[in-house]
Design an enzyme around this catalytic site. Sequence first.
Site, short mmCIF file in Angstrom:
data_model
loop_
_atom_site.label_atom_id
_atom_site.label_comp_id
_atom_site.label_asym_id
_atom_site.label_seq_id
_atom_site.Cartn_x
_atom_site.Cartn_y
_atom_site.Cartn_z
N HIS A 1 -9.35 -7.47 89.92
CA HIS A 1 -10.18 -8.69 90.29
C HIS A 1 -9.65 -9.55 91.37
CE1 HIS A 1 -14.27 -10.55 89.43
NE2 HIS A 1 -13.59 -11.37 90.14
N HIS B 1 -10.54 -10.97 95.43
CA HIS B 1 -11.29 -10.99 96.80
C HIS B 1 -10.28 -11.15 97.92
CE1 HIS B 1 -15.24 -11.50 94.49
NE2 HIS B 1 -14.39 -12.16 93.45
N HIS C 1 -20.27 -8.53 89.29
CA HIS C 1 -19.90 -9.95 88.63
C HIS C 1 -20.99 -10.16 87.63
CE1 HIS C 1 -16.90 -10.27 91.67
NE2 HIS C 1 -16.54 -11.53 91.48
N GLU D 1 -19.87 -15.27 83.75
CA GLU D 1 -18.86 -16.33 84.09
C GLU D 1 -19.89 -17.44 84.16
OE1 GLU D 1 -15.16 -17.63 86.75
OE2 GLU D 1 -16.89 -16.77 87.95
N ASP E 1 -8.62 -13.27 90.86
CA ASP E 1 -9.83 -13.82 91.60
C ASP E 1 -9.70 -14.21 92.98
OD1 ASP E 1 -12.48 -14.16 91.74
OD2 ASP E 1 -12.74 -15.90 90.24
N ASP E 2 -9.41 -15.52 93.15
CA ASP E 2 -9.17 -16.18 94.61
C ASP E 2 -7.75 -17.01 94.60
OD1 ASP E 2 -11.71 -15.43 96.03
OD2 ASP E 2 -12.60 -16.14 94.17
#
Length: 354
Positions: free
Chosen positions: A22, A24, A206, A209, A287-288
Amino acid sequence: MTSVSTPADRRDLRTLPKAHLHLHFTGAMRHETLLELATRDGIRLPEQLVSDWPPTLSAADEKGWFRFQRLYDVARSVLRTEADIRRLVMEVAEDDVRDGGRWLEIQVDPSGYAAKFGGITAFTDLVLSAVADAERETGLGIAVIIASNRTRHPLDARTLARLASQYVDRGVVGFGLSNDERRGRTEEFDHAFKIAERAGLRLMPHGGELRGPEHIRTVLHRLHATRLGHGVRAAEDPALLDEIVRAGVALEVCPTSNVSLGVYSDLTSVPLPQLLEAGATVALGADDPLLFGSRLAAQYATMRAAHELSDETLADLARMSITASTAPESTKKGLLAEVDDWLEKPSESTEPQS
């Protein structure tokens, strides 16, 4: 069942072989690269991306998510040349290898870059070329997930699903749906996911969350998810969690982003132990990192500290990330053996910080 960590039981998590499922595209950029490219082209960055980095974020309401998305869009604007794209991919691979990554699946929405790079097909070709170079240079296995944006029209998602279908067996392994899950109607994206499913792509939207169990059910039943981006809030519904376990749907849990976006108040509140106790397959992801300030190995370190996880439990998490990946079976077998080797070595505790 999770077991408790003791000081003598702590091996270096950066040497634990793992898969990263996961991540991005723009959000994986190094902070120093963002600053350098912005300076090169005279782009004025918000202070949250300069002196106040990593930014203080919240997605508790629509305004909070808008601010988060604005920072992401500003960061994407510094990627202006083919060399910038190749640099980002190479640095991402280097960072993952440093953190013990052996396999990476990076998610990208080509439509966000199409205007600058000659369209969605040309941009996808560029990314896959950059991926091939990074694989040769670093030894990291890398695959690409084409992600649609739920804030755009579902017809755009169909276009991207057809694009992804053209690259089956050419480096694209999955199709996703990202951005604020409170926006749009998830069921309206089902046609795009059917296109991807018919092509043999893994389905990785997604869900779970910013919205809870009922939305997870929609994602599972309407989009036929084979893996859930986040999915952490399945812990709120034992019946749903049992369904996920029985279906073999893996959860891509991103602890640092969960806390940064206000889903949980602190890392001890991230319900990783509950998910593991229920038998869920969990793959930790960053994630980021550009916005949350924390990369792959740090996700393992934060969960070790927050829940006192033993090295055996952390090794199990690494194994699950590998088995949930789209890596070839021969690659998985070799990586699982590397995890066993990691456990056999004496502890050498050095905690990754970011």
